[in-house]
Design an enzyme around this catalytic site. Structure first.
Site, PDB file in Angstrom:
ATOM      1  N   TYR A 157      13.377 -22.663  58.851  1.00  0.00           N
ATOM      2  CA  TYR A 157      12.000 -22.365  58.430  1.00  0.00           C
ATOM      3  C   TYR A 157      11.586 -23.282  57.263  1.00  0.00           C
ATOM      4  O   TYR A 157      10.486 -23.842  57.265  1.00  0.00           O
ATOM      5  CB  TYR A 157      11.930 -20.894  58.026  1.00  0.00           C
ATOM      6  CG  TYR A 157      10.568 -20.363  57.656  1.00  0.00           C
ATOM      7  CD1 TYR A 157       9.647 -19.992  58.643  1.00  0.00           C
ATOM      8  CD2 TYR A 157      10.198 -20.201  56.314  1.00  0.00           C
ATOM      9  CE1 TYR A 157       8.399 -19.478  58.300  1.00  0.00           C
ATOM     10  CE2 TYR A 157       8.952 -19.694  55.969  1.00  0.00           C
ATOM     11  CZ  TYR A 157       8.057 -19.328  56.964  1.00  0.00           C
ATOM     12  OH  TYR A 157       6.825 -18.822  56.615  1.00  0.00           O
ATOM     13  N   LYS A 161       8.597 -26.011  57.166  1.00  0.00           N
ATOM     14  CA  LYS A 161       7.481 -25.863  56.215  1.00  0.00           C
ATOM     15  C   LYS A 161       7.405 -27.048  55.244  1.00  0.00           C
ATOM     16  O   LYS A 161       6.318 -27.400  54.764  1.00  0.00           O
ATOM     17  CB  LYS A 161       7.603 -24.538  55.455  1.00  0.00           C
ATOM     18  CG  LYS A 161       7.403 -23.308  56.345  1.00  0.00           C
ATOM     19  CD  LYS A 161       6.026 -23.286  56.970  1.00  0.00           C
ATOM     20  CE  LYS A 161       5.751 -22.007  57.742  1.00  0.00           C
ATOM     21  NZ  LYS A 161       4.427 -22.021  58.385  1.00  0.00           N
TER      22      LYS A 161
HETATM   23  P1  NAP Z   1       2.898 -12.812  61.626  1.00  0.00           P
HETATM   24  O1  NAP Z   1       2.282 -11.586  61.076  1.00  0.00           O
HETATM   25  O2  NAP Z   1       4.280 -12.736  62.184  1.00  0.00           O
HETATM   26  O3  NAP Z   1       1.903 -13.427  62.744  1.00  0.00           O
HETATM   27  C1  NAP Z   1       2.257 -14.606  63.380  1.00  0.00           C
HETATM   28  C2  NAP Z   1       1.154 -15.033  64.306  1.00  0.00           C
HETATM   29  O4  NAP Z   1       1.544 -16.267  64.915  1.00  0.00           O
HETATM   30  C3  NAP Z   1       0.903 -14.046  65.434  1.00  0.00           C
HETATM   31  O5  NAP Z   1      -0.468 -13.992  65.699  1.00  0.00           O
HETATM   32  C4  NAP Z   1       1.649 -14.673  66.617  1.00  0.00           C
HETATM   33  O6  NAP Z   1       1.060 -14.361  67.872  1.00  0.00           O
HETATM   34  C5  NAP Z   1       1.426 -16.149  66.331  1.00  0.00           C
HETATM   35  N1  NAP Z   1       2.402 -17.007  67.002  1.00  0.00           N
HETATM   36  C6  NAP Z   1       3.728 -17.083  66.801  1.00  0.00           C
HETATM   37  N2  NAP Z   1       4.265 -18.016  67.606  1.00  0.00           N
HETATM   38  C7  NAP Z   1       3.235 -18.542  68.326  1.00  0.00           C
HETATM   39  C8  NAP Z   1       3.140 -19.548  69.305  1.00  0.00           C
HETATM   40  N3  NAP Z   1       4.210 -20.219  69.733  1.00  0.00           N
HETATM   41  N4  NAP Z   1       1.912 -19.833  69.832  1.00  0.00           N
HETATM   42  C9  NAP Z   1       0.809 -19.175  69.420  1.00  0.00           C
HETATM   43  N5  NAP Z   1       0.839 -18.208  68.476  1.00  0.00           N
HETATM   44  C10 NAP Z   1       2.046 -17.896  67.944  1.00  0.00           C
HETATM   45  O7  NAP Z   1       2.958 -13.973  60.537  1.00  0.00           O
HETATM   46  P2  NAP Z   1       2.134 -14.140  59.162  1.00  0.00           P
HETATM   47  O8  NAP Z   1       2.920 -13.496  58.092  1.00  0.00           O
HETATM   48  O9  NAP Z   1       0.721 -13.765  59.363  1.00  0.00           O
HETATM   49  O10 NAP Z   1       2.264 -15.717  58.955  1.00  0.00           O
HETATM   50  C11 NAP Z   1       1.207 -16.625  59.287  1.00  0.00           C
HETATM   51  C12 NAP Z   1       1.588 -18.001  58.774  1.00  0.00           C
HETATM   52  O11 NAP Z   1       1.764 -17.967  57.363  1.00  0.00           O
HETATM   53  C13 NAP Z   1       2.899 -18.529  59.362  1.00  0.00           C
HETATM   54  O12 NAP Z   1       2.813 -19.922  59.556  1.00  0.00           O
HETATM   55  C14 NAP Z   1       3.892 -18.224  58.263  1.00  0.00           C
HETATM   56  O13 NAP Z   1       5.019 -19.064  58.321  1.00  0.00           O
HETATM   57  C15 NAP Z   1       3.049 -18.458  57.024  1.00  0.00           C
HETATM   58  N6  NAP Z   1       3.545 -17.763  55.828  1.00  0.00           N
HETATM   59  C16 NAP Z   1       3.632 -16.404  55.774  1.00  0.00           C
HETATM   60  C17 NAP Z   1       4.103 -15.804  54.610  1.00  0.00           C
HETATM   61  C18 NAP Z   1       4.221 -14.301  54.456  1.00  0.00           C
HETATM   62  O14 NAP Z   1       4.699 -13.854  53.408  1.00  0.00           O
HETATM   63  N7  NAP Z   1       3.792 -13.488  55.413  1.00  0.00           N
HETATM   64  C19 NAP Z   1       4.500 -16.593  53.541  1.00  0.00           C
HETATM   65  C20 NAP Z   1       4.403 -17.977  53.642  1.00  0.00           C
HETATM   66  C21 NAP Z   1       3.912 -18.553  54.789  1.00  0.00           C
HETATM   67  P3  NAP Z   1       1.813 -13.399  68.924  1.00  0.00           P
HETATM   68  O15 NAP Z   1       1.896 -12.043  68.316  1.00  0.00           O
HETATM   69  O16 NAP Z   1       0.920 -13.426  70.112  1.00  0.00           O
HETATM   70  O17 NAP Z   1       3.165 -14.018  69.130  1.00  0.00           O
END
Ligand code: NAP
Length: 249
Positions: A157, A161
């Site tokens: 990851y 990133k």
């Molecule tokens: P999340 O709640 O797990 O949601 C992930 C989203 O990505 C879902 O809508 C999922 O859709 C979609 N997805 C995953 N694989 C996919 C693919 N191959 N094609 C199309 N859609 C896909 O994640 P989140 O926490 O909102 O994170 C969003 C972004 O922010 C990510 O890039 C993550 O790395 C980044 N981020 C998050 C955090 C945190 O603390 N949450 C911190 C730093 C960075 P499906 O359900 O349909 O699979």
């Protein structure tokens, strides 16, 4: 809605849940036409589209796995036909497959790199031509504090990133002459499904490193993305905006 955002079309990858969902809602509330991409959570994507339309906005759901270049081409093609040329791309879709390095299987490494890094290349490559033709575009890539600081158990990851940051800066330099800005947002600890799987002790450990002392919300990230998409951010490119309560400074 201001003239500046009239009819601008925004694609949010992984827009069905979490941060992507908040970004789709925020952009729609500011008058953008929003394409909500999802991979498997179709119901969540369709519910979101319905609530955007109920509030007077325009949105459409587009299924497709962004780690597959053929699916990227087909979902972007369908969206361009229905909503118009994409001028804002938010590369948000992401997954985690955590494990200590020696127990990390090839497939865990590949899946995370394909979804969290290759997908950005596929999506950017698809949309950048029409952005260049319009001489206007916004590309906003979701990175993470982990791409800057590293994290045990997340070699895949953090590598992806960190790669997002290099990609962001190169594309920003390459397309600045065409009026396209490219920036990254690096969230810290944000409350979503992705972080809900963490144990209480790991969450407490994370929070110890957050000077503000509390976790962020998807809306905190969404407002930053909407700012970068707006005319107010027209002189910002190649930057990494941290939305992390001060974790990295
Ligand atoms: P999340 O709640 O797990 O949601 C992930 C989203 O990505 C879902 O809508 C999922 O859709 C979609 N997805 C995953 N694989 C996919 C693919 N191959 N094609 C199309 N859609 C896909 O994640 P989140 O926490 O909102 O994170 C969003 C972004 O922010 C990510 O890039 C993550 O790395 C980044 N981020 C998050 C955090 C945190 O603390 N949450 C911190 C730093 C960075 P499906 O359900 O349909 O699979």
């Amino acid at each position: 809605m201001s003239d500046a955002v009239k009819a601008k079309v925004a694609l949010v990858t992984g827009g069905s849940r979490g941060i992507g969902r908040a970004i789709a809602l925020e952009l729609a509330s500011r008058g953008y036409l929003v394409g909500v991409n999802y991979r498997s959570s179709q119901k969540e994507a369709e519910d979101l589209v319905r609530s955007i339309r109920d509030a007077g906005g325009t949105a459409q759901a587009y299924g497709g796995d962004v780690s597959d270049p053929a699916q990227v081409a087909s979902l972007c093609g369908a969206m361009e036909k229905e909503l118009g040329p994409i001028s804002i791309l938010v590369n948000n879709a992401g997954i985690t497959r955590d494990a200590p390095l020696v127990r990390m299987k090839d497939e865990m490494w590949d899946q995370v790199l394909r979804t969290n890094l290759n997908s950005l290349f596929y999506c950017i490559r698809h949309v950048v031509r029409s952005m260049a033709k319009q001489r206007w575009g916004r590309i906003i890539n979701l990175s993470s504090v982990v791409g800057i600081m590293g994290n045990p158990g997340q070699a895949n990851y953090s590598a992806a990133k960190a790669g997002v940051l290099g990609l962001t800066k190169s594309v920003a330099r390459e397309y600045a002459p065409r009026g396209i800005t490219v920036n990254a947002v690096a969230p810290g600890f944000i409350l979503t499904d992705m972080t809900s799987v963490l144990s209480e002790s790991i969450r407490e450990e994370y929070l110890k490193n957050v000077p503000l002392g509390f976790p962020g919300t998807p809306e905190d990230v969404a407002k930053t993305v909407a700012f970068l998409a707006s005319e107010d951010a027209k002189y910002i490119t190649g930057q990494v905006l941290h939305v992390d309560g001060g974790m990295v400074m």
